[in-house]
Structure formats: structure tokens, C-alpha cells
Design an enzyme around this catalytic site. Structure first.
Site, PDB file in Angstrom:
ATOM      1  N   ASP A  48     -47.026   2.374  26.254  1.00  0.00           N
ATOM      2  CA  ASP A  48     -45.769   1.634  26.448  1.00  0.00           C
ATOM      3  C   ASP A  48     -46.159   0.016  26.293  1.00  0.00           C
ATOM      4  O   ASP A  48     -47.480  -0.242  25.956  1.00  0.00           O
ATOM      5  CB  ASP A  48     -45.445   1.512  28.151  1.00  0.00           C
ATOM      6  CG  ASP A  48     -43.830   1.444  28.187  1.00  0.00           C
ATOM      7  OD1 ASP A  48     -43.482   0.672  27.763  1.00  0.00           O
ATOM      8  OD2 ASP A  48     -43.438   2.487  29.077  1.00  0.00           O
ATOM      9  N   ILE A  49     -45.220  -0.854  26.482  1.00  0.00           N
ATOM     10  CA  ILE A  49     -45.377  -2.416  26.093  1.00  0.00           C
ATOM     11  C   ILE A  49     -46.499  -2.789  27.057  1.00  0.00           C
ATOM     12  O   ILE A  49     -46.500  -2.711  28.333  1.00  0.00           O
ATOM     13  CB  ILE A  49     -44.159  -2.919  26.199  1.00  0.00           C
ATOM     14  CG1 ILE A  49     -43.237  -2.260  25.092  1.00  0.00           C
ATOM     15  CG2 ILE A  49     -44.240  -4.493  25.961  1.00  0.00           C
ATOM     16  CD1 ILE A  49     -41.612  -3.064  25.188  1.00  0.00           C
ATOM     17  N   ASP A  71     -56.624  12.544  29.559  1.00  0.00           N
ATOM     18  CA  ASP A  71     -55.909  12.305  28.249  1.00  0.00           C
ATOM     19  C   ASP A  71     -54.339  11.891  28.323  1.00  0.00           C
ATOM     20  O   ASP A  71     -53.646  12.630  28.104  1.00  0.00           O
ATOM     21  CB  ASP A  71     -56.132  13.713  27.338  1.00  0.00           C
ATOM     22  CG  ASP A  71     -55.575  13.516  25.932  1.00  0.00           C
ATOM     23  OD1 ASP A  71     -55.304  12.528  25.552  1.00  0.00           O
ATOM     24  OD2 ASP A  71     -55.455  14.529  25.376  1.00  0.00           O
ATOM     25  N   ARG A  72     -54.145  10.551  28.702  1.00  0.00           N
ATOM     26  CA  ARG A  72     -53.027  10.069  28.973  1.00  0.00           C
ATOM     27  C   ARG A  72     -52.079   9.630  28.010  1.00  0.00           C
ATOM     28  O   ARG A  72     -51.004   9.797  27.819  1.00  0.00           O
ATOM     29  CB  ARG A  72     -53.057   9.100  30.279  1.00  0.00           C
ATOM     30  CG  ARG A  72     -51.974   8.614  30.558  1.00  0.00           C
ATOM     31  CD  ARG A  72     -50.926   9.507  31.089  1.00  0.00           C
ATOM     32  NE  ARG A  72     -49.628   8.916  31.560  1.00  0.00           N
ATOM     33  CZ  ARG A  72     -48.491   8.338  30.739  1.00  0.00           C
ATOM     34  NH1 ARG A  72     -48.624   8.574  29.373  1.00  0.00           N
ATOM     35  NH2 ARG A  72     -47.421   8.093  31.341  1.00  0.00           N
ATOM     36  N   LYS A  73     -52.916   8.960  26.797  1.00  0.00           N
ATOM     37  CA  LYS A  73     -52.009   8.548  25.726  1.00  0.00           C
ATOM     38  C   LYS A  73     -51.303   7.447  25.883  1.00  0.00           C
ATOM     39  O   LYS A  73     -50.055   7.653  25.746  1.00  0.00           O
ATOM     40  CB  LYS A  73     -51.363   9.794  24.673  1.00  0.00           C
ATOM     41  CG  LYS A  73     -52.393  10.906  24.156  1.00  0.00           C
ATOM     42  CD  LYS A  73     -51.778  11.718  23.625  1.00  0.00           C
ATOM     43  CE  LYS A  73     -52.598  12.706  22.970  1.00  0.00           C
ATOM     44  NZ  LYS A  73     -53.205  13.571  23.683  1.00  0.00           N
ATOM     45  N   PHE A  74     -51.642   6.579  26.626  1.00  0.00           N
ATOM     46  CA  PHE A  74     -50.833   5.334  27.034  1.00  0.00           C
ATOM     47  C   PHE A  74     -50.195   4.852  25.872  1.00  0.00           C
ATOM     48  O   PHE A  74     -50.657   4.844  24.708  1.00  0.00           O
ATOM     49  CB  PHE A  74     -51.424   4.290  27.703  1.00  0.00           C
ATOM     50  CG  PHE A  74     -51.726   4.793  29.184  1.00  0.00           C
ATOM     51  CD1 PHE A  74     -50.901   4.881  30.044  1.00  0.00           C
ATOM     52  CD2 PHE A  74     -53.197   5.154  29.490  1.00  0.00           C
ATOM     53  CE1 PHE A  74     -51.279   5.004  31.399  1.00  0.00           C
ATOM     54  CE2 PHE A  74     -53.673   5.337  30.766  1.00  0.00           C
ATOM     55  CZ  PHE A  74     -52.582   5.484  31.651  1.00  0.00           C
ATOM     56  N   LYS A  78     -62.056  16.845  30.143  1.00  0.00           N
ATOM     57  CA  LYS A  78     -60.758  16.314  29.528  1.00  0.00           C
ATOM     58  C   LYS A  78     -59.442  16.760  30.134  1.00  0.00           C
ATOM     59  O   LYS A  78     -59.224  18.115  30.116  1.00  0.00           O
ATOM     60  CB  LYS A  78     -60.625  16.237  28.076  1.00  0.00           C
ATOM     61  CG  LYS A  78     -59.159  15.463  27.643  1.00  0.00           C
ATOM     62  CD  LYS A  78     -59.008  15.372  26.164  1.00  0.00           C
ATOM     63  CE  LYS A  78     -58.661  16.644  25.450  1.00  0.00           C
ATOM     64  NZ  LYS A  78     -57.227  16.869  25.638  1.00  0.00           N
ATOM     65  N   ARG A  94     -58.885  25.493  23.613  1.00  0.00           N
ATOM     66  CA  ARG A  94     -58.521  26.812  23.458  1.00  0.00           C
ATOM     67  C   ARG A  94     -59.556  27.732  23.063  1.00  0.00           C
ATOM     68  O   ARG A  94     -59.840  28.686  23.417  1.00  0.00           O
ATOM     69  CB  ARG A  94     -57.289  27.409  22.492  1.00  0.00           C
ATOM     70  CG  ARG A  94     -56.028  26.621  22.959  1.00  0.00           C
ATOM     71  CD  ARG A  94     -54.967  26.837  21.991  1.00  0.00           C
ATOM     72  NE  ARG A  94     -54.780  25.672  21.162  1.00  0.00           N
ATOM     73  CZ  ARG A  94     -53.861  25.537  20.279  1.00  0.00           C
ATOM     74  NH1 ARG A  94     -52.938  26.577  19.941  1.00  0.00           N
ATOM     75  NH2 ARG A  94     -53.920  24.591  19.300  1.00  0.00           N
ATOM     76  N   ASP A 106     -56.805  22.175  29.808  1.00  0.00           N
ATOM     77  CA  ASP A 106     -55.310  22.375  29.568  1.00  0.00           C
ATOM     78  C   ASP A 106     -54.706  23.629  30.481  1.00  0.00           C
ATOM     79  O   ASP A 106     -54.461  24.706  30.176  1.00  0.00           O
ATOM     80  CB  ASP A 106     -54.795  22.615  28.470  1.00  0.00           C
ATOM     81  CG  ASP A 106     -55.331  21.600  27.384  1.00  0.00           C
ATOM     82  OD1 ASP A 106     -55.184  20.326  27.935  1.00  0.00           O
ATOM     83  OD2 ASP A 106     -55.744  21.857  26.104  1.00  0.00           O
TER      84      ASP A 106
END
Length: 429
Positions: free
Chosen positions: A103-104, A98-101, A67, A398, A45
Site C-alpha cells: 500500500d501507499i 509473508d505479508r507482501k505489503f 515463513k 509443498r 501454508d
């Protein structure tokens, strides 16, 4: 989910890697984990390319996965991708974006190898998010993740996009050049006589072009005749004009062939299987074993977000069950889950479990940590989640990023997570 302990929790990573029904990428990751004795994933991150590559260098030897959050890298570019891929290859870890898709998705899948400009315009939004734009995630990330709130059609939609992208990355292009001089045939059409006197550059000659060649005919081409009757009419022909009048048209033809090869990775050779079975031996030659393992397969994989570590999250048991059902229907692409516990329930389930919300106490040598950050995040120790909850890979952010010596801290997390694994498979009492 299930109160019964699944058989995969007592099996070694190396034995699980040998399953014939696993996707190639799952088998590779399990083999990599076994050889490196690392089931640690560090969450990068950070906010610029230099920080990302520096972190990868520092922790790469202790991890099986890095990640990333590409969308928070301010200067993300090809330099980011190439630098990360080079370190991943050298340090032997996979990349998990880590895109966390969410959408439809659609059952009508996009194939760039059979597309027109109109086809491109109707590519699903989620496919475009995966394959296009400045991030082009499918071109470099071995793993990504998604939740299925829009419905399970999201999974085959992403799978289709991944497959098309991999095919396009695995193309070879060859160009054959031929030249000739036009000649009239019996029926009055124009044919070409082969002429190979001048070499043709295959890079620049990519389509049919025309050029002038010396001719034995004394008649200038029509275009020159027209020029002579106008602008040249009131002056004698110069040497350049005479040279042009003795040239005729020839044809250069370039034929470009695009070939594609797409072969699945072969199963682990017998010698590597023997190496994996003895990977707990501290005397094993790990560099040789990693060299024998080779590069990752030409494949992509998806993790489903089935559970979260944050307090009061809305991932209900019903939603988690839906994730498991969807994963079983798409085993060739879904490698496992981001979850807080082992979600394998049926006998033939072989999913991997990646668990975030993991932290150790700051004192060196302290026991497994716990608690939270005061902002809804709940933490558990790596040894606990691997040994007791059945996690295969722990995700740490972290806890490593905030350390003064991140390489040393990553190694401490690796040891604790691996200890939990050994205790789980009853190697260590």
C-alpha cells in the site's frame, strides 16, 4: 542481474556475520545459519493454529526460518503468537511473515509515543496493516516483505512503524503513590499533609482519587449538611450517620512513570566468533553455541520482492533494478531480497537472497528436482539455486508439507541446500 560473481558468494556465512556494517538482525541470522548448518526456510501454508504449531515442532530443528501466512490462519489469536514464539525460541529459528505489503507509504511517520487520538486516525494504511488489527505483525514477526510498486517511500514508512512498535514493547512502567489530608494554607488554597498510615494498591490506584478519613472536626462536610437538612431532617442520626459526620476528605495521588530502553545488540563476542569459524566441524557443541548466540536482537527487518518464481510474472528487470536501488538507500532496515539469483552488484552490497520455487524429486536420494506444478510455478533444486545462483536461503513449501514424514523431509532439504552452500564456498569439491 550482474554477470560478475560477487565476492559474498565465496565467503562463509560466519565471516559475513562479522561485518560491522550489517544490521544486527542480518548478523544474527547469518550466525544462526552457520551454527545450525541450515539455510532452509519452510513455508507454513496451513489453516489453523494447531497445524501451524505442529509443523513448527516437526521441522524446527532443521530450519533457520519459518515463513508464515497469518492471514490464512482461521483461528489466529494470541495463542497462535505465543505458541509460535515459544517454539521458535526453543528450536532456534526466526519468524518470517509473508505479508507482501504494497500500500501507499508516506514520509510522515507515525509515533505512538507522541500521539493523540487524532494522530492515530491518520496513521498510514500500510503502517496499520503492519502494527494493528488482529495480526499485529510487527509485534511478533522478525521479518516481513514488501514490493515497491507504490514507490520506495513504503520502506521508511514500514521502518518507522517497526521502530515505534519495538519501543512500545520495550517499555517499563512504575507507579509512585502518595496520600495526604487537605489543609488550608495562608493564601486560602488547599495543600495536602502527607499521610502514609494506610497502604495503597499501586495496581488499582492509577489516578487521583478521594476518600474519607476520621476527623477531629465536629462539623460535617457540606454534602452531609445538605443531606441532614432534607432526607435526614425528620429522623435522629444513626451511628452510621455519626461516623460519616466525623470524616473528612483526603487525597491519593498516583504518579505513573513510563521508561523506555532501546539498545542495539552488541557484536558477536570473540568466543562466539571462534565458534562460528569452526561451525563446519561436526564435533562442535551446537547447543552450547546456540546458547552463546542467545535470543534474536530487538529488531525487525524487511525483504523486498525483487523477482518471482512463477511463469510470465510481471517483475521486469527495470523493476528489479529499482528494488536494488531502494534497498541500498535503506540498508539499516532492508536485509535482502526475495529473488531467483544473487542481486549483490556493488562491492559493499551485503544483502541476503531468499529463493522460493525450490523442490526435490520425491524419490529418496534423487538429484535436484526441476519442472513445475502445471499452474505457473517453476521449481529448481535447493543445491542448484544455492551453488549456482547465489541464493542464501531456500524457501520450501509443498515439498515438505506434502511429505509423510515432514521432519525427515525437511532434514533432506536442509542437507541438500547446505551441500550447495559448501560447494559454493569451495569447501567441497
Amino acid at each position: 542481474m550482474s554477470s560478475k560473481r560477487h565476492s559474498s558468494r565465496s565467503r562463509t556465512f560466519s565471516s559475513r556475520a562479522e561485518s560491522d556494517t550489517l544490521p544486527a538482525l542480518s548478523s544474527y541470522l547469518l550466525s544462526l545459519i552457520s551454527i545450525k548448518q541450515s539455510n532452509l526456510c519452510v513455508s507454513a501454508d496451513v489453516h489453523n493454529t494447531s497445524a501451524l504449531l505442529r509443523l513448527a515442532e516437526e521441522v524446527g530443528d532443521s530450519i533457520c526460518l519459518l515463513k508464515t501466512h497469518a492471514d490464512i490462519i482461521d483461528d489466529f489469536s494470541d495463542r497462535t503468537i505465543k505458541g509460535l514464539q515459544e517454539i521458535a525460541k526453543r528450536k532456534h529459528f526466526l519468524i518470517f511473515e509473508d505479508r507482501k505489503f504494497g500500500d501507499i507509504g508516506s514520509e510522515l511517520h507515525f509515533s505512538p509515543s507522541h500521539s493523540t487520538s487524532a494522530d492515530t486516525d491518520i496513521q498510514d494504511t500500510v503502517q496499520s496493516q503492519y502494527t494493528r488489527g488482529p495480526l499485529r505483525i510487527a509485534t511478533w514477526a522478525h521479518l516481513t516483505n514488501a514490493h515497491i510498486f507504490p514507490g520506495p517511500a513504503l520502506i521508511p514508512t514500514l521502518h518507522s512503524a517497526a521502530t515505534s512498535t519495538l519501543i512500545s514493547l520495550n517499555q517499563s512502567v512504575s507507579t509512585e503513590i502518595s496520600t495526604g489530608t487537605p489543609r488550608s494554607s495562608i493564601d486560602g488554597s488547599v495543600a495536602a499533609e502527607t499521610d502514609t498510615e494506610e497502604p495503597i494498591d499501586p495496581i488499582t490506584a492509577t489516578k487521583a482519587t478521594t476518600r474519607k478519613q476520621p476527623s477531629s472536626s465536629g462539623n460535617p462536610p457540606p454534602s452531609l449538611q445538605h443531606a441532614a437538612s432534607s432526607s435526614f431532617a425528620n429522623r435522629p442520626l444513626s451511628p452510621a450517620d455519626i461516623d460519616m459526620s466525623h470524616r473528612r476528605t483526603s487525597i491519593v495521588t498516583a504518579t505513573t512513570t513510563i521508561s523506555q530502553t532501546f539498545e542495539p545488540s552488541p557484536p558477536n563476542p570473540a568466543s562466539l566468533s571462534r565458534t562460528l569459524s569452526s561451525s563446519s566441524d561436526p564435533a562442535i557443541d551446537r547447543p552450547s553455541a546456540l546458547a552463546e548466540l542467545g535470543p534474536p536482537p530487538h529488531a525487525r527487518g524487511l525483504l523486498l520482492l525483487a523477482q518471482m518464481s512463477s511463469q510470465d510474472n510481471l517483475f521486469t528487470p527495470t523493476y528489479t533494478s529499482a528494488c536494488i536501488t531502494a534497498a541500498r538507500e535503506h540498508k539499516e532496515f532492508v536485509l535482502g531480497f526475495v529473488a531467483q539469483e544473487d542481486l549483490n552488484g556493488k562491492e559493499d552490497d551485503e544483502f541476503l537472497v531468499f529463493t522460493p520455487g525450490v523442490a526435490l524429486q520425491s524419490e529418496e536420494g534423487a538429484k535436484d528436482g526441476g519442472g513445475g506444478d502445471g499452474m505457473g510455478q517453476r521449481w529448481r533444486g535447493p543445491r542448484e539455486v544455492v551453488r549456482d545462483e547465489g541464493a542464501d536461503v531456500v524457501i520450501v513449501g509443498r515439498g515438505v508439507l506434502g511429505a509423510r514424514d515432514r521432519a525427515t523431509e525437511a532434514e533432506r532439504y536442509r542437507r541438500e541446500a547446505w551441500r550447495g552452500y559448501e560447494e559454493r564456498v569451495e569447501r567441497r569439491k
